[in-house]
Motif scaffolding. Structure first.
Motif, PDB file in Angstrom:
ATOM      1  N   ASN A  22     -17.145  43.934 -70.627  1.00 62.61           N
ATOM      2  CA  ASN A  22     -15.911  43.917 -69.840  1.00 62.61           C
ATOM      3  C   ASN A  22     -15.132  45.179 -70.194  1.00 62.61           C
ATOM      4  O   ASN A  22     -14.396  45.226 -71.173  1.00 62.61           O
ATOM      5  CB  ASN A  22     -15.092  42.676 -70.142  1.00 62.61           C
ATOM      6  CG  ASN A  22     -13.883  42.561 -69.227  1.00 62.61           C
ATOM      7  OD1 ASN A  22     -13.501  43.516 -68.554  1.00 62.61           O
ATOM      8  ND2 ASN A  22     -13.275  41.390 -69.188  1.00 62.61           N
ATOM      9  N   TYR A  96     -19.295  40.311 -73.205  1.00 57.70           N
ATOM     10  CA  TYR A  96     -19.116  38.990 -72.614  1.00 57.70           C
ATOM     11  C   TYR A  96     -19.722  37.907 -73.511  1.00 57.70           C
ATOM     12  O   TYR A  96     -20.754  38.128 -74.160  1.00 57.70           O
ATOM     13  CB  TYR A  96     -19.761  38.940 -71.231  1.00 57.70           C
ATOM     14  CG  TYR A  96     -18.968  39.666 -70.171  1.00 57.70           C
ATOM     15  CD1 TYR A  96     -17.791  39.118 -69.661  1.00 57.70           C
ATOM     16  CD2 TYR A  96     -19.390  40.892 -69.684  1.00 57.70           C
ATOM     17  CE1 TYR A  96     -17.057  39.781 -68.688  1.00 57.70           C
ATOM     18  CE2 TYR A  96     -18.656  41.570 -68.709  1.00 57.70           C
ATOM     19  CZ  TYR A  96     -17.492  41.006 -68.221  1.00 57.70           C
ATOM     20  OH  TYR A  96     -16.754  41.663 -67.262  1.00 57.70           O
ATOM     21  N   TYR A 197     -17.059  41.277 -62.419  1.00 57.38           N
ATOM     22  CA  TYR A 197     -15.867  41.735 -61.710  1.00 57.38           C
ATOM     23  C   TYR A 197     -15.735  41.186 -60.298  1.00 57.38           C
ATOM     24  O   TYR A 197     -14.641  41.135 -59.754  1.00 57.38           O
ATOM     25  CB  TYR A 197     -15.869  43.267 -61.617  1.00 57.38           C
ATOM     26  CG  TYR A 197     -15.824  43.988 -62.947  1.00 57.38           C
ATOM     27  CD1 TYR A 197     -15.374  43.355 -64.102  1.00 57.38           C
ATOM     28  CD2 TYR A 197     -16.220  45.318 -63.039  1.00 57.38           C
ATOM     29  CE1 TYR A 197     -15.333  44.015 -65.306  1.00 57.38           C
ATOM     30  CE2 TYR A 197     -16.175  46.001 -64.242  1.00 57.38           C
ATOM     31  CZ  TYR A 197     -15.739  45.351 -65.381  1.00 57.38           C
ATOM     32  OH  TYR A 197     -15.701  46.019 -66.568  1.00 57.38           O
TER      33      TYR A 197
END
Length: 222
Positions: A22, A96, A197
């Motif tokens: 991320n 993640y 995303y």
């Protein structure tokens, strides 16, 4: 293995931003720093979910105001962005949940692991070494001069050549329609990840062959 396949998986190719890491806040902070420096309006972090995905040159083009998207201003902003991001790309970026453990299990099963990203190639190795110190990557390819970016499949072909794996032995994981198109154009099975995303609807519309909600689910499809 995935339904409809008859070959065991030997290689998994991962997208980077939104799939393994991320990176959104560090990308947004770096881009907004450049915009502020030049007196241009900045953008909310969430907007960068749709600015990223097609490479850093395209990111800078998308964030600049109309009339400033080319020429000296563009070149200057792109250079400043790369310089700032290189210094700050570890500030807020995070792995993640569940990915490191899944990658370690895949590695223990002798599955080759690779990354195909539109992020500039020079940023790739430092990021992977910092965030995945226990993983031995078999191929890492980012955006390189004179090589077309995703969704052009050249990056996949380069990884297949580097690893010696065939298309039928390979899965491709990503979080955007660009990734699904890349996989399909290269002749690979496209796995859409739902922690990234973009929304599930985008991956479905891009004809993902499989959708997964957690990294460990990929272990069920080898």
């Amino acid at each position: 293995m995935l339904k409809g396949t008859t070959t065991s998986i030997k290689l998994i190719i991962f997208d980077l931003d939104g799939t393994l890491l991320n990176t959104l806040e560090d990308l947004a902070d770096s881009a907004n720093y450049v915009l502020s420096h030049h007196g241009f309006p900045t953008h909310p972090v969430d907007a960068y979910r749709y600015f990223v995905g097609n490479g850093m040159p395209k990111l800078i083009e998308r964030i600049l105001p109309e009339g400033q998207k080319e020429g000296v201003i563009y070149d200057t902003c792109f250079k400043e962005f790369l310089e700032y991001y290189t210094l700050h790309m570890h500030d807020k970026t995070r792995v993640y949940a569940g990915l490191t453990e899944t990658l370690e299990q895949l590695q223990a099963q002798d599955i080759q692991l690779a990354v195909a990203t539109n992020k500039v190639h020079a940023a790739l190795a430092p990021l992977m070494a910092n965030f995945f110190p226990t993983i031995q990557w078999d191929a890492l390819f980012g955006q390189r001069a004179k090589v077309p970016v995703k969704p052009h499949p050249q990056i996949v072909y380069d990884i297949l050549e580097a690893t010696g794996c065939s298309k039928s032995e390979t899965l491709y994981l990503g979080d955007t329609s660009v990734d699904m198109e890349t996989a399909h154009r290269a002749g690979l099975l496209a796995v859409g990840v739902l922690w990234g995303y973009r929304p599930q609807s985008e991956l479905e519309e891009a004809h993902a062959d499989l959708l997964i909600k957690h990294p460990c689910e990929i272990l069920n499809h080898l």
